[in-house]
Scaffold this motif. Sequence first.
Motif, PDB file in Angstrom:
ATOM      1  N   ASP A   3       0.794  -1.220   0.000  1.00 58.01           N
ATOM      2  CA  ASP A   3       0.000   0.000   0.000  1.00 58.01           C
ATOM      3  C   ASP A   3       0.834   1.281   0.000  1.00 58.01           C
ATOM      4  OD1 ASP A   3       0.860  -0.569   2.531  1.00 58.01           O
ATOM      5  OD2 ASP A   3      -1.026  -0.110   3.522  1.00 58.01           O
ATOM      6  N   ASP A   4       2.146   1.173   0.269  1.00 57.59           N
ATOM      7  CA  ASP A   4       3.037   2.311   0.112  1.00 57.59           C
ATOM      8  C   ASP A   4       4.469   1.804  -0.089  1.00 57.59           C
ATOM      9  OD1 ASP A   4       4.202   1.845   2.641  1.00 57.59           O
ATOM     10  OD2 ASP A   4       2.923   3.306   3.620  1.00 57.59           O
ATOM     11  N   TYR A   5       5.379   2.731  -0.356  1.00 55.70           N
ATOM     12  CA  TYR A   5       6.742   2.343  -0.725  1.00 55.70           C
ATOM     13  C   TYR A   5       7.572   1.832   0.457  1.00 55.70           C
ATOM     14  CZ  TYR A   5       5.453   4.604  -5.052  1.00 55.70           C
ATOM     15  OH  TYR A   5       4.808   4.941  -6.207  1.00 55.70           O
ATOM     16  N   SER A   6       7.100   1.996   1.676  1.00 57.39           N
ATOM     17  CA  SER A   6       7.853   1.493   2.825  1.00 57.39           C
ATOM     18  C   SER A   6       7.881  -0.035   2.886  1.00 57.39           C
ATOM     19  CB  SER A   6       7.287   2.055   4.133  1.00 57.39           C
ATOM     20  OG  SER A   6       6.000   1.535   4.391  1.00 57.39           O
ATOM     21  N   ALA A   7       7.143  -0.696   2.038  1.00 58.61           N
ATOM     22  CA  ALA A   7       7.213  -2.164   1.953  1.00 58.61           C
ATOM     23  C   ALA A   7       8.636  -2.626   1.658  1.00 58.61           C
ATOM     24  CB  ALA A   7       6.260  -2.690   0.890  1.00 58.61           C
ATOM     25  N   ILE A   8       9.443  -1.752   1.079  1.00 59.37           N
ATOM     26  CA  ILE A   8      10.844  -2.078   0.803  1.00 59.37           C
ATOM     27  C   ILE A   8      11.540  -2.507   2.100  1.00 59.37           C
ATOM     28  CG2 ILE A   8      13.055  -1.042   0.113  1.00 59.37           C
ATOM     29  CD1 ILE A   8      11.335   0.762  -1.790  1.00 59.37           C
ATOM     30  N   MET A  15       6.622  -4.576  -3.449  1.00 60.58           N
ATOM     31  CA  MET A  15       6.871  -3.620  -4.537  1.00 60.58           C
ATOM     32  C   MET A  15       6.146  -4.036  -5.804  1.00 60.58           C
ATOM     33  SD  MET A  15      10.856  -2.426  -4.212  1.00 60.58           S
ATOM     34  CE  MET A  15      11.551  -4.033  -4.485  1.00 60.58           C
ATOM     35  N   THR A  16       5.893  -5.323  -5.981  1.00 65.06           N
ATOM     36  CA  THR A  16       5.205  -5.779  -7.195  1.00 65.06           C
ATOM     37  C   THR A  16       3.751  -5.322  -7.222  1.00 65.06           C
ATOM     38  OG1 THR A  16       4.586  -7.903  -6.198  1.00 65.06           O
ATOM     39  CG2 THR A  16       6.704  -7.802  -7.366  1.00 65.06           C
ATOM     40  N   LEU A  17       3.205  -4.948  -6.077  1.00 60.61           N
ATOM     41  CA  LEU A  17       1.819  -4.491  -6.007  1.00 60.61           C
ATOM     42  C   LEU A  17       1.668  -3.001  -6.300  1.00 60.61           C
ATOM     43  CD1 LEU A  17       0.776  -6.445  -2.794  1.00 60.61           C
ATOM     44  CD2 LEU A  17       0.414  -7.113  -5.184  1.00 60.61           C
ATOM     45  N   MET A  18       2.774  -2.265  -6.220  1.00 60.96           N
ATOM     46  CA  MET A  18       2.745  -0.832  -6.543  1.00 60.96           C
ATOM     47  C   MET A  18       2.885  -0.685  -8.051  1.00 60.96           C
ATOM     48  SD  MET A  18       2.328   0.691  -3.636  1.00 60.96           S
ATOM     49  CE  MET A  18       2.723   2.386  -3.986  1.00 60.96           C
ATOM     50  N   LYS A  19       1.911  -0.113  -8.674  1.00 54.93           N
ATOM     51  CA  LYS A  19       1.882  -0.042 -10.142  1.00 54.93           C
ATOM     52  C   LYS A  19       2.655   1.141 -10.705  1.00 54.93           C
ATOM     53  CE  LYS A  19      -0.529  -3.686 -10.185  1.00 54.93           C
ATOM     54  NZ  LYS A  19       0.208  -4.917 -10.310  1.00 54.93           N
ATOM     55  N   ARG A  20       3.083   2.086  -9.832  1.00 52.48           N
ATOM     56  CA  ARG A  20       3.808   3.261 -10.311  1.00 52.48           C
ATOM     57  C   ARG A  20       5.137   3.401  -9.581  1.00 52.48           C
ATOM     58  NH1 ARG A  20      -0.542   7.913  -9.554  1.00 52.48           N
ATOM     59  NH2 ARG A  20      -0.288   7.105  -7.489  1.00 52.48           N
ATOM     60  N   SER A  21       6.111   3.962 -10.254  1.00 52.44           N
ATOM     61  CA  SER A  21       7.359   4.347  -9.615  1.00 52.44           C
ATOM     62  C   SER A  21       7.086   5.562  -8.742  1.00 52.44           C
ATOM     63  CB  SER A  21       8.417   4.704 -10.663  1.00 52.44           C
ATOM     64  OG  SER A  21       8.679   3.596 -11.507  1.00 52.44           O
ATOM     65  N   SER A  70      10.811  -4.669 -10.365  1.00 50.18           N
ATOM     66  CA  SER A  70      10.910  -3.394  -9.654  1.00 50.18           C
ATOM     67  C   SER A  70      12.184  -3.395  -8.822  1.00 50.18           C
ATOM     68  CB  SER A  70       9.725  -3.191  -8.708  1.00 50.18           C
ATOM     69  OG  SER A  70       8.511  -3.181  -9.403  1.00 50.18           O
ATOM     70  N   ILE A  71      12.794  -2.224  -8.711  1.00 55.11           N
ATOM     71  CA  ILE A  71      13.919  -2.076  -7.784  1.00 55.11           C
ATOM     72  C   ILE A  71      13.582  -0.920  -6.843  1.00 55.11           C
ATOM     73  CG2 ILE A  71      15.673  -3.032  -9.307  1.00 55.11           C
ATOM     74  CD1 ILE A  71      16.554  -0.163  -9.934  1.00 55.11           C
ATOM     75  N   GLY A  72      14.110  -1.009  -5.653  1.00 52.69           N
ATOM     76  CA  GLY A  72      13.797   0.021  -4.674  1.00 52.69           C
ATOM     77  C   GLY A  72      14.959   0.275  -3.738  1.00 52.69           C
ATOM     78  N   LEU A  73      14.906   1.425  -3.066  1.00 49.89           N
ATOM     79  CA  LEU A  73      15.905   1.808  -2.090  1.00 49.89           C
ATOM     80  C   LEU A  73      15.183   2.399  -0.890  1.00 49.89           C
ATOM     81  CD1 LEU A  73      18.932   2.299  -1.351  1.00 49.89           C
ATOM     82  CD2 LEU A  73      18.629   4.589  -2.341  1.00 49.89           C
ATOM     83  N   GLY A  74      15.548   1.924   0.291  1.00 45.51           N
ATOM     84  CA  GLY A  74      14.999   2.464   1.526  1.00 45.51           C
ATOM     85  C   GLY A  74      16.122   2.911   2.442  1.00 45.51           C
ATOM     86  N   VAL A  75      15.962   4.063   3.058  1.00 41.08           N
ATOM     87  CA  VAL A  75      16.895   4.571   4.061  1.00 41.08           C
ATOM     88  C   VAL A  75      16.050   4.935   5.270  1.00 41.08           C
ATOM     89  CG1 VAL A  75      18.660   6.287   4.608  1.00 41.08           C
ATOM     90  CG2 VAL A  75      18.408   5.475   2.248  1.00 41.08           C
ATOM     91  N   TYR A  76      16.301   4.255   6.392  1.00 40.82           N
ATOM     92  CA  TYR A  76      15.439   4.424   7.558  1.00 40.82           C
ATOM     93  C   TYR A  76      16.158   3.961   8.814  1.00 40.82           C
ATOM     94  CZ  TYR A  76      14.789  -0.473   6.371  1.00 40.82           C
ATOM     95  OH  TYR A  76      15.017  -1.795   6.051  1.00 40.82           O
ATOM     96  N   ALA A  77      15.580   4.249   9.954  1.00 40.67           N
ATOM     97  CA  ALA A  77      16.150   3.857  11.245  1.00 40.67           C
ATOM     98  C   ALA A  77      15.189   2.871  11.918  1.00 40.67           C
ATOM     99  CB  ALA A  77      16.344   5.076  12.132  1.00 40.67           C
TER     100      ALA A  77
END
Length: 111
Positions: A3-8, A15-21, A70-77
């Motif tokens: 439901d959002d990009y934090s799935a990364i 990410m396969t469920l998100m249809k847009r970059s 899909s490829i993704g990048l997450g930066v978080y704590a």
Amino acid sequence: MGDDYSAIAYNPAGMTLMKRSGVQTGLTLVNIRADVDSIDERYPDSHKKMDFWAPVPNAFGQVNINDKWSIGLGVYAPFGLKTDYGADWFGSDTAILSKLDIIDINLAAAY
């Protein structure tokens, strides 16, 4: 869930469920409070309050290469620790500041 990009961070297959970059950023402010009492006999009736705010930022981005990849990048704590008592507290001969910053940089791909 996708439901959002934090799935990364917790389930890159989402990410396969998100249809847009896209990109998603956020900032959480954490209020850290503690009351500390001394159990050392040298400091009877010693009490110290700790109360401060800590910012915790995050960012996630995803690029859909095609309808399957899909490829993704997450930066978080994912967690951290900080105590800041000041030089006037009863335990200052032991420590006044502790800080542990954990930063995850997560590169992910999904098919």
